[in-house]
Design a protein around this motif. Structure first.
Motif, short mmCIF file in Angstrom:
data_model
loop_
_atom_site.label_atom_id
_atom_site.label_comp_id
_atom_site.label_asym_id
_atom_site.label_seq_id
_atom_site.Cartn_x
_atom_site.Cartn_y
_atom_site.Cartn_z
N GLU A 146 0.84 -1.19 0.00
CA GLU A 146 0.00 0.00 0.00
C GLU A 146 0.88 1.24 0.00
O GLU A 146 1.99 1.23 0.53
N ALA A 147 0.36 2.31 -0.58
CA ALA A 147 1.08 3.58 -0.56
C ALA A 147 0.10 4.72 -0.71
O ALA A 147 -1.01 4.54 -1.23
N ARG A 148 0.50 5.88 -0.26
CA ARG A 148 -0.28 7.10 -0.43
C ARG A 148 0.60 8.14 -1.13
O ARG A 148 1.77 8.31 -0.77
N ALA A 149 0.04 8.78 -2.13
CA ALA A 149 0.77 9.79 -2.90
C ALA A 149 -0.03 11.08 -2.93
O ALA A 149 -1.04 11.22 -2.23
N GLY A 150 0.39 12.02 -3.76
CA GLY A 150 -0.24 13.33 -3.79
C GLY A 150 -1.55 13.35 -4.54
O GLY A 150 -2.11 12.30 -4.90
#
Length: 333
Positions: free
Chosen positions: A30-34
């Motif tokens: 999982e990841a969160r970006a802009g």
């Protein structure tokens, strides 16, 4: 990574969440970006936000399905353009792009059908019938008949505030809200700053929290704005249900976005009244899990994954730590 894989993407106005999910419902990364903002930054730059996050997670893995639910995918041609851009990056031979309201619906409803209304920076809704028919809106703002969300509320605050200041409108604490928030001596200063380019009009959404605080304290003008917001949310849900022939059927209406998940007491009460009046069989459900879950579930649906896989996936997001729920003040999607 082994077995068939889904790359799930929830691209929003303030952040982008990606998840790599196996066919059996395990979340592998999982990841969160802009922000995902194709209408502001262009399609290629928006997709760059996703591919950079994916590269950091997987180092070039190819997926069996890309399931992307995206802000800015409001029209079929916009969905198609975004799908082509994702396909051109070589992530998968099968790319499905939908508007981000579909992710909210799939994540929040107990079945793959129902209605979802998102009210954050803006407002939008989608409905899906048990047979797969879809009801949706262009969601292009005022030019397509929309009203609601943090930006529209902020504009209304300024409109009422300036009229209260110059005598054309009713007295309201919203005038003091504007001057205190922006640190000006008058509301007119804010108007002129917007007119001359000294202030970005996108900052008006920052006034949204004050509307709810003022309404809670009894300000009549602020209360009228919160009431109008409740009416618009309920109206969009009602129209979706009517178009799909579901007004006479118990159906879930998933409520998402910062203004609705904040559970403001007055807005919640007004919504309950609107639902009882317009669609008494509808069941409102405030979204608890993140929309990326919905994008992942839609991907698993297309793979023909088992119900157990979906349950496992839901369990991951139900038991994983989530960010604090947004306040009405944040008014973001």
């Amino acid at each position: 990574m082994s077995g068939r894989l889904v790359l799930a993407v929830d691209g929003g106005n303030s952040k982008t969440d990606v998840a790599v999910v196996s066919e059996d419902g395990r979340v592998l990364a999982e990841a969160r970006a802009g922000a995902f903002a194709p209408q502001r930054d262009g399609v290629a730059a928006a997709v760059d936000v996703v591919t950079a996050a994916v590269a950091a997670l997987t180092g070039g893995t190819r997926f069996d399905q890309v399931s992307a639910c995206l802000a800015g995918a409001d029209l079929p041609e916009e969905e198609a353009a975004l799908a082509r851009e994702f396909a051109a990056r070589g992530l998968s031979a099968e790319v499905v792009v939908r508007n981000d309201t579909f992710a909210l619906l799939r994540a929040g409803a107990s079945a793959p059908w129902g209605v979802a209304v998102v009210c954050g920076a803006g407002i939008n809704a989608v409905g899906v019938s048990p047979g797969g028919a879809v009801a949706r809106f262009p969601a292009l703002g005022r030019i397509s008949g929309d009203w609601g969300g943090g930006l529209d509320l902020g504009e209304e605050v300024l409109w009422h505030a300036v009229r209260a200041e110059d005598g054309r409108g009713a007295p309201t604490v919203l005038a003091e809200l504007v001057t205190a928030h922006f640190g000006t001596g008058s509301v007119t200063e804010v108007v002129l700053a917007l007119h001359t380019g000294g202030m970005d009009d996108g900052r008006l959404h920052e006034l949204a929290p004050g509307v709810f605080a003022a309404a809670g304290a009894g300000d009549a003008v602020a209360t009228s704005l919160v009431r109008r917001q409740a009416e618009e949310v309920a109206l969009m849900a009602e129209v979706c249900l009517r178009r799909l022939g579901l007004l006479g059927t118990p159906a879930e209406v998933v409520l998402g976005g910062g203004l609705l998940t904040a559970r403001d007491p007055l807005l919640t009460s007004l919504l309950e009244g609107e639902f009882a009046l317009r669609m008494p069989l509808a069941v409102p459900v405030v979204a608890e899990e993140p929309p990326v879950l919905g994008a992942a579930l839609l991907g698993l649906d297309r793979l023909g994954a088992s119900e157990a896989a979906g349950a496992r996936l839901r369990g991951h997001y139900r038991h994983s730590p989530l960010p604090d729920p947004p306040s009405a003040a944040q008014a973001v999607s």
